[in-house]
Write a protein that holds these residues in place. Sequence first.
Motif, mmCIF file in Angstrom:
data_model
loop_
_atom_site.group_PDB
_atom_site.id
_atom_site.type_symbol
_atom_site.label_atom_id
_atom_site.label_comp_id
_atom_site.label_asym_id
_atom_site.label_seq_id
_atom_site.Cartn_x
_atom_site.Cartn_y
_atom_site.Cartn_z
ATOM 1 N N PHE A 224 0.839 -1.192 0.000
ATOM 2 C CA PHE A 224 0.000 0.000 0.000
ATOM 3 C C PHE A 224 0.880 1.251 0.000
ATOM 4 C CE2 PHE A 224 -2.116 -3.423 2.306
ATOM 5 C CZ PHE A 224 -3.312 -3.537 1.609
ATOM 6 N N THR A 225 0.721 2.057 -1.016
ATOM 7 C CA THR A 225 1.465 3.314 -1.098
ATOM 8 C C THR A 225 0.522 4.498 -1.228
ATOM 9 O OG1 THR A 225 1.652 3.096 -3.509
ATOM 10 C CG2 THR A 225 3.444 2.184 -2.171
ATOM 11 N N ASP A 226 -0.751 4.227 -1.181
ATOM 12 C CA ASP A 226 -1.777 5.257 -1.359
ATOM 13 C C ASP A 226 -1.941 6.054 -0.076
ATOM 14 O OD1 ASP A 226 -4.010 6.776 -1.830
ATOM 15 O OD2 ASP A 226 -5.215 5.130 -2.623
ATOM 16 N N GLY A 227 -1.844 7.357 -0.179
ATOM 17 C CA GLY A 227 -2.004 8.201 0.993
ATOM 18 C C GLY A 227 -3.348 8.074 1.662
ATOM 19 N N SER A 228 -4.358 7.566 0.943
ATOM 20 C CA SER A 228 -5.669 7.402 1.560
ATOM 21 C C SER A 228 -5.645 6.355 2.669
ATOM 22 C CB SER A 228 -6.710 7.006 0.507
ATOM 23 O OG SER A 228 -6.469 5.700 0.011
ATOM 24 N N LEU A 229 -4.596 5.511 2.676
ATOM 25 C CA LEU A 229 -4.467 4.498 3.719
ATOM 26 C C LEU A 229 -3.559 4.951 4.865
ATOM 27 C CD1 LEU A 229 -4.232 1.269 1.562
ATOM 28 C CD2 LEU A 229 -6.207 2.222 2.735
ATOM 29 N N LEU A 230 -3.253 6.236 4.894
ATOM 30 C CA LEU A 230 -2.427 6.775 5.978
ATOM 31 C C LEU A 230 -2.989 6.437 7.365
ATOM 32 C CD1 LEU A 230 0.034 8.512 6.793
ATOM 33 C CD2 LEU A 230 -1.459 10.524 6.624
ATOM 34 N N PRO A 231 -4.324 6.457 7.577
ATOM 35 C CA PRO A 231 -4.835 6.107 8.913
ATOM 36 C C PRO A 231 -4.432 4.719 9.381
ATOM 37 C CG PRO A 231 -6.536 7.206 7.639
ATOM 38 C CD PRO A 231 -5.397 6.941 6.694
ATOM 39 N N MET A 232 -4.233 3.791 8.450
ATOM 40 C CA MET A 232 -3.786 2.459 8.842
ATOM 41 C C MET A 232 -2.381 2.520 9.437
ATOM 42 S SD MET A 232 -3.313 -0.965 6.475
ATOM 43 C CE MET A 232 -4.988 -0.861 5.871
ATOM 44 N N VAL A 233 -1.543 3.367 8.851
ATOM 45 C CA VAL A 233 -0.167 3.504 9.315
ATOM 46 C C VAL A 233 -0.114 4.278 10.635
ATOM 47 C CG1 VAL A 233 2.114 4.436 8.751
ATOM 48 C CG2 VAL A 233 0.724 3.369 6.968
ATOM 49 N N THR A 234 -0.791 5.422 10.677
ATOM 50 C CA THR A 234 -0.735 6.231 11.900
ATOM 51 C C THR A 234 -1.406 5.515 13.067
ATOM 52 O OG1 THR A 234 -2.761 7.425 11.281
ATOM 53 C CG2 THR A 234 -0.658 8.375 10.589
ATOM 54 N N GLY A 235 -2.319 4.608 12.772
ATOM 55 C CA GLY A 235 -2.941 3.838 13.838
ATOM 56 C C GLY A 235 -1.942 2.984 14.598
ATOM 57 N N VAL A 236 -0.861 2.590 13.922
ATOM 58 C CA VAL A 236 0.196 1.837 14.606
ATOM 59 C C VAL A 236 0.832 2.698 15.693
ATOM 60 C CG1 VAL A 236 2.476 0.772 14.297
ATOM 61 C CG2 VAL A 236 0.652 0.361 12.617
ATOM 62 N N ALA A 237 1.097 3.965 15.368
ATOM 63 C CA ALA A 237 1.701 4.863 16.359
ATOM 64 C C ALA A 237 0.743 5.157 17.499
ATOM 65 C CB ALA A 237 2.121 6.169 15.680
ATOM 66 N N GLU A 238 -0.524 5.365 17.166
ATOM 67 C CA GLU A 238 -1.502 5.649 18.219
ATOM 68 C C GLU A 238 -1.658 4.447 19.144
ATOM 69 O OE1 GLU A 238 -2.511 8.422 18.962
ATOM 70 O OE2 GLU A 238 -2.405 9.663 17.161
ATOM 71 N N GLY A 239 -1.631 3.269 18.577
ATOM 72 C CA GLY A 239 -1.722 2.068 19.394
ATOM 73 C C GLY A 239 -0.516 1.894 20.295
ATOM 74 N N ALA A 240 0.669 2.204 19.759
ATOM 75 C CA ALA A 240 1.881 2.101 20.569
ATOM 76 C C ALA A 240 1.880 3.120 21.697
ATOM 77 C CB ALA A 240 3.109 2.296 19.685
ATOM 78 N N TYR A 241 1.387 4.314 21.410
ATOM 79 C CA TYR A 241 1.302 5.330 22.465
ATOM 80 C C TYR A 241 0.303 4.897 23.533
ATOM 81 C CZ TYR A 241 -0.081 9.530 24.947
ATOM 82 O OH TYR A 241 -0.397 10.416 25.945
ATOM 83 N N ALA A 242 -0.846 4.394 23.116
ATOM 84 C CA ALA A 242 -1.858 3.955 24.075
ATOM 85 C C ALA A 242 -1.331 2.839 24.972
ATOM 86 C CB ALA A 242 -3.111 3.492 23.337
ATOM 87 N N ALA A 243 -0.427 2.023 24.433
ATOM 88 C CA ALA A 243 0.151 0.921 25.204
ATOM 89 C C ALA A 243 1.297 1.378 26.100
ATOM 90 C CB ALA A 243 0.640 -0.169 24.260
ATOM 91 N N GLY A 244 1.710 2.648 25.989
ATOM 92 C CA GLY A 244 2.797 3.165 26.802
ATOM 93 C C GLY A 244 4.174 2.821 26.293
#
Length: 246
Positions: free
Chosen positions: A189-209
């Motif tokens: 996936f290189t489409d910017g429309s799927l950016l939420p899938m990528v940024t969700g990884v960071a949000e999940g990592a932050y939520a996990a501490g």
Amino acid sequence: MSNQSLIALLDRVDRHPGQAALRARSYELLGLAAGSRVVDVGCGAGLAVAEMAALGARPIGLDVDGQVIEVARSRHPGLEFRRSDACDLPFGDGELAGYRADKVYHALADPARAAAEAWRVLAPGGRIVLMGQDWDTFVIDSDDPALTRVMVRARADAVPSPHAARRHRTLLLDAGFADVTAEVRTGVFTDGSLLPMVTGVAEGAYAAGAVTRCQADDWIAEQTGRARRDRLFLAVPMFLAAARRP
């Protein structure tokens, strides 16, 4: 992530050509026959149910989320959708000819129980296909590979059964299925429309501490910039296993 946001993201994923081919492969592995009664467990907004109906099968879509079921019913009037848990299916023993579950088993606390339930509802000779991603195998290009590795692992650890997909073959064998096959198709996936899938990884990592808010924000900013410059890169191996109930 809200149901509405999740459905929107899954819609974007489903429109990807590689995902269309993956779904088509799952129908091939099911060996759909005209009029065959099959279930799509974790059907989401119902795209696969509609596609299997178009191929001549009699599919039923199941999802544990009632709001998602309402979306599926509104999009595909005339098709059958029910709210149901994967571990407690609303069918009698041996009632179905096919069982399909796409991106479901990782969300279950006990995937083996779901596989046993699949065995129960399938008739002898019935086919099962399991599909899904292994949450530890996401590949994301980044200026900070070490931090990305930490984020992917932390996000995976927040999933009930993050490694269920790599265990699909074992789950089916342990449940008593025969002629078990396994394969992998990698979605790129290189489409910017799927950016939420990528940024969700960071949000999940932050939520996990696992990372700080600053680390997450900086990483998200980098990925957002990559999307803007057409430099986003996400690769997700999708694991498929298929089998027959003896």
